[in-house]
Design a protein around this motif. Structure first.
Motif, short mmCIF file in Angstrom:
data_model
loop_
_atom_site.label_atom_id
_atom_site.label_comp_id
_atom_site.label_asym_id
_atom_site.label_seq_id
_atom_site.Cartn_x
_atom_site.Cartn_y
_atom_site.Cartn_z
N SER A 3 -9.11 -6.78 7.59
CA SER A 3 -9.28 -5.56 6.81
C SER A 3 -8.70 -5.75 5.42
N THR A 4 -9.22 -4.97 4.49
CA THR A 4 -8.76 -5.04 3.10
C THR A 4 -7.33 -4.51 2.98
N ILE A 5 -6.54 -5.19 2.18
CA ILE A 5 -5.19 -4.75 1.86
C ILE A 5 -5.20 -4.18 0.44
N LEU A 6 -4.68 -2.98 0.27
CA LEU A 6 -4.54 -2.39 -1.06
C LEU A 6 -3.20 -2.79 -1.65
N VAL A 7 -3.24 -3.28 -2.89
CA VAL A 7 -2.02 -3.61 -3.62
C VAL A 7 -1.95 -2.75 -4.86
N LEU A 50 -1.89 6.54 -10.16
CA LEU A 50 -1.17 7.24 -9.09
C LEU A 50 -0.38 8.42 -9.61
N LEU A 51 0.21 8.28 -10.79
CA LEU A 51 1.05 9.35 -11.32
C LEU A 51 0.24 10.62 -11.54
N ASN A 52 -1.00 10.46 -12.00
CA ASN A 52 -1.88 11.60 -12.23
C ASN A 52 -2.83 11.84 -11.05
N ASP A 53 -2.65 11.09 -9.98
CA ASP A 53 -3.48 11.20 -8.77
C ASP A 53 -4.95 11.06 -9.10
N GLU A 54 -5.26 10.04 -9.90
CA GLU A 54 -6.64 9.76 -10.27
C GLU A 54 -7.09 8.48 -9.57
N GLY A 55 -8.14 8.57 -8.79
CA GLY A 55 -8.67 7.41 -8.10
C GLY A 55 -7.91 7.01 -6.85
N THR A 56 -6.93 7.81 -6.46
CA THR A 56 -6.08 7.45 -5.32
C THR A 56 -6.86 7.43 -4.01
N THR A 57 -7.65 8.46 -3.78
CA THR A 57 -8.40 8.55 -2.52
C THR A 57 -9.37 7.39 -2.39
N ALA A 58 -10.09 7.07 -3.45
CA ALA A 58 -11.04 5.96 -3.41
C ALA A 58 -10.34 4.64 -3.17
N ALA A 59 -9.15 4.47 -3.75
CA ALA A 59 -8.42 3.22 -3.59
C ALA A 59 -7.97 3.01 -2.15
N VAL A 60 -7.60 4.08 -1.47
CA VAL A 60 -7.05 4.00 -0.11
C VAL A 60 -8.15 3.96 0.94
N SER A 61 -9.35 4.39 0.61
CA SER A 61 -10.44 4.50 1.57
C SER A 61 -10.72 3.17 2.28
N GLY A 62 -10.69 3.19 3.61
CA GLY A 62 -11.01 2.03 4.40
C GLY A 62 -9.90 1.00 4.51
N VAL A 63 -8.72 1.32 4.04
CA VAL A 63 -7.60 0.38 4.02
C VAL A 63 -6.68 0.63 5.21
N GLU A 64 -6.19 -0.43 5.83
CA GLU A 64 -5.22 -0.30 6.91
C GLU A 64 -3.79 -0.58 6.46
N THR A 65 -3.65 -1.42 5.43
CA THR A 65 -2.32 -1.81 4.95
C THR A 65 -2.25 -1.62 3.45
N ILE A 66 -1.12 -1.09 2.98
CA ILE A 66 -0.88 -0.93 1.55
C ILE A 66 0.42 -1.64 1.19
N LEU A 67 0.36 -2.43 0.13
CA LEU A 67 1.57 -2.98 -0.49
C LEU A 67 1.78 -2.19 -1.78
N HIS A 68 2.78 -1.32 -1.78
CA HIS A 68 3.01 -0.43 -2.92
C HIS A 68 4.05 -1.06 -3.84
N LEU A 69 3.54 -1.73 -4.89
CA LEU A 69 4.40 -2.45 -5.83
C LEU A 69 4.47 -1.78 -7.20
N ALA A 70 3.61 -0.80 -7.43
CA ALA A 70 3.56 -0.16 -8.75
C ALA A 70 4.84 0.62 -8.99
N GLY A 71 5.30 0.59 -10.23
CA GLY A 71 6.51 1.35 -10.58
C GLY A 71 6.62 1.48 -12.08
N GLY A 72 7.47 2.38 -12.50
CA GLY A 72 7.67 2.60 -13.93
C GLY A 72 8.99 3.27 -14.16
N PRO A 73 9.34 3.49 -15.43
CA PRO A 73 10.64 4.10 -15.74
C PRO A 73 10.78 5.53 -15.24
#
Length: 256
Positions: A3-7, A50-73
């Motif tokens: 399955s696809t992994i979201l990063v 992610l901060l503005n919740d734009e494209g989040t649902t589409a990005a997660v669709s069909g994914v079983e595993t997420i590696l959440h590496l995004a971050g900011g100040p």
């Protein structure tokens, strides 16, 4: 087929190591980025914020595993909450999060935001693993490069760090993703504890520069916590192998 992994944050310092490692294992990868990128073999890029919740649902669709590496100040907790909400709806089986050692002990805004993100994940319905890592060699170098542009290089007193190689952190995250949800993983730090003045000296030596430094006391509770080593992980910690000098030598040589 796997399955696809979201990063999230797949184009950053850490993600630039994680994505090739996943592809080396034959895993299809989807990268969420704020900017458009051309697709490549086995890697799909989707645009969102992610901060503005734009494209989040589409990005997660069909994914079983997420590696959440995004971050900011700022706003990590908000971005994580948006991601978790979508992951819950999609029934994601495993969310792996990268955090920072001592995030629950050092009263800095960035640390508070990371800790709040950890709590969002813990309180969610998504099975999870969180890895707290020390500062990357890359970050230390970036800070020193900026400081070296000043007339005097500030050397805050009492600060010790355990800089760790971002490639080794990436390898640990990929292994944790494959192993399944484990809760709070063992901290990962560099092979040695280094005082900031020592890091500055080695930086100047590698660049063959002679510069003056300016001792800079850190007042108040924050200074006391750093002097007492509360930002360090000295027990029940895994350590990487690549030293600061090895990283620095390679990076400085590459820039010459």
């Amino acid at each position: 087929m796997s399955s696809t992994i979201l990063v999230t944050g797949g184009t950053g310092v850490l993600g630039s190591h994680v994505v090739p490692l996943l592809r080396g294992e034959g895993r299809p990868v989807r990268v969420l980025s704020r900017r458009q990128h051309p697709g490549e073999d086995g890697v799909e890029y989707v645009t969102g914020d992610l901060l503005n919740d734009e494209g989040t649902t589409a990005a997660v669709s069909g994914v079983e595993t997420i590696l959440h590496l995004a971050g900011g100040p700022k706003g990590d907790d908000v971005a994580t909450r948006n991601l978790v909400r979508a992951a819950e709806k999609e029934g994601v089986a495993h969310l792996v999060y990268i955090s920072v050692i001592a995030v629950d002990r050092i009263p800095l805004g960035y640390y508070r935001s990371k800790l709040a993100s950890e709590r969002v994940i813990v309180e969610s319905r998504v099975p999870w693993t969180t890895l707290r890592a020390a500062q990357f060699h890359d970050l230390v170098l970036k800070v020193l490069d900026a400081a070296a542009k000043l007339p005097l290089i500030p050397a805050p007193a009492g600060i010790r760090l355990q800089p760790v190689d971002s490639g080794e952190v990436a390898a640990r995250l990929v292994a944790l993703a494959a192993a399944g949800p484990a809760g709070l993983a063992t901290d990962l730090a560099g092979p040695s504890v280094r005082g900031l003045p020592e890091l500055i000296r080695s930086y100047l030596e590698a660049k063959d520069q002679r510069r003056r430094t300016m001792p800079l006391p850190i007042p108040g509770r924050l200074g006391r916590l750093y002097r007492e080593g509360e930002n360090l992980s000295l027990q029940d910690v895994d350590t990487g192998e690549r030293t600061w000098e090895s990283f620095l030598g390679q990076r400085v040589t590459a820039l010459r």
